[in-house]
Design a protein around this motif. Sequence first.
Motif, PDB file in Angstrom:
ATOM      1  N   GLU A 137       8.244  -1.266   7.175  1.00 24.86           N
ATOM      2  CA  GLU A 137       6.794  -1.508   7.131  1.00 24.86           C
ATOM      3  C   GLU A 137       6.378  -2.753   7.923  1.00 24.86           C
ATOM      4  OE1 GLU A 137       5.096  -1.041   3.255  1.00 24.86           O
ATOM      5  OE2 GLU A 137       6.455   0.638   2.788  1.00 24.86           O
TER       6      GLU A 137
ATOM      7  N   GLU B 197      12.169   1.881   3.329  1.00 20.87           N
ATOM      8  CA  GLU B 197      10.826   2.128   3.878  1.00 20.87           C
ATOM      9  C   GLU B 197      10.523   0.968   4.823  1.00 20.87           C
ATOM     10  OE1 GLU B 197       7.749   2.728   0.966  1.00 20.87           O
ATOM     11  OE2 GLU B 197       8.812   4.372  -0.043  1.00 20.87           O
TER      12      GLU B 197
ATOM     13  N   PHE C 162       0.427  -1.232  -5.087  1.00 20.29           N
ATOM     14  CA  PHE C 162       1.312  -1.679  -6.164  1.00 20.29           C
ATOM     15  C   PHE C 162       1.825  -3.058  -5.751  1.00 20.29           C
ATOM     16  CE2 PHE C 162       3.723   0.904  -3.196  1.00 20.29           C
ATOM     17  CZ  PHE C 162       4.858   0.168  -2.948  1.00 20.29           C
TER      18      PHE C 162
ATOM     19  N   LYS D 221       9.961  -0.042  -7.839  1.00 17.12           N
ATOM     20  CA  LYS D 221       9.547  -0.860  -6.689  1.00 17.12           C
ATOM     21  C   LYS D 221       9.806  -2.355  -6.856  1.00 17.12           C
ATOM     22  CE  LYS D 221       7.496   2.148  -3.855  1.00 17.12           C
ATOM     23  NZ  LYS D 221       7.921   2.300  -2.446  1.00 17.12           N
TER      24      LYS D 221
ATOM     25  N   ASP E  18      10.309  -2.124   2.333  1.00 14.08           N
ATOM     26  CA  ASP E  18       9.898  -1.875   0.944  1.00 14.08           C
ATOM     27  C   ASP E  18      11.010  -1.027   0.327  1.00 14.08           C
ATOM     28  OD1 ASP E  18       8.800  -0.897  -1.405  1.00 14.08           O
ATOM     29  OD2 ASP E  18       7.249   0.297  -0.399  1.00 14.08           O
TER      30      ASP E  18
ATOM     31  N   VAL F 180       0.856  -1.181   0.000  1.00 13.43           N
ATOM     32  CA  VAL F 180       0.000   0.000   0.000  1.00 13.43           C
ATOM     33  C   VAL F 180       0.900   1.242   0.000  1.00 13.43           C
ATOM     34  CG1 VAL F 180      -0.268   0.198   2.518  1.00 13.43           C
ATOM     35  CG2 VAL F 180      -2.076   1.039   1.015  1.00 13.43           C
TER      36      VAL F 180
HETATM   37 MN    MN Z   1       6.148   1.454   0.961  1.00  9.78          MN
END
Ligand code: MN
Length: 237
Positions: A85, A83, A53, A135, A114, A30
């Motif tokens: 998470e 990132e 994604f 990503k 991420d 998300v």
């Molecule tokens: Mn992220």
Amino acid sequence: MKYAIPAWDLPSVPVAGSDLAFPVRHIYCVGRNYAEHAKEMGGDAAKEPPFFFTKPADAIVPVVPPSVADVHYPLATRNYHHEIELVVAIGARGSVVAPERAEALIFGYAVGLDMTRRDLQHAMREIKRPWDIGKSFAEAAPIGPIHRVAEVGHPKRGRIALEVNGAIRQQGDLADMIWDVPHMLHFLAQYYELLPGDLVFTGTPAGVGAVVAGDELVGRIESLGELRIRIVAPQGP
Ligand code: MN
């Protein structure tokens, strides 16, 4: 001619406190799920529905403490970001699930990263093309062991933080999510049938930033332990 991949070659994540592994089917992520991070990315997520994604299953880098996993600096970027998470591991089949029933799909929770080629993500965003290149790439999803719901319940609050070389870079609380896990799964399951083996990365708090080869990252979520990786030079040809 029929080809098959031996089961033991499938990407999988160890299950904490057991000899079991969780085979990974699909990775959903998300975007912008903490208000302060949404602001630093140039938006106001509180007004927007969640958006998702994906990453390929083989982006997983399973890391079992106290091990420190080597993660290669990826190709083609000059701005490689962390990132931290909370990751949800799905253990049951479900589509079009009411928020009140969504937790029944969850097998467990883990600490994940991420990892993002931010320069490529932003370049694609500028010209309104998909961000996959920012990503979805090799080793883009380091993850710690999955803690079963029977062990940790459904964490709804608790500190989530990331250190780089001993200095705090990201810090927040799970309670600060804009869309909590049940509502996020409710949205996601309107578009995709969730299946055992799916992982959902639930968004990152503020403070994302660049890392370089030689950096050591420690991600922590209260009740889920820690995830340690070291960024190493790009993989040679
Ligand atoms: Mn992220």
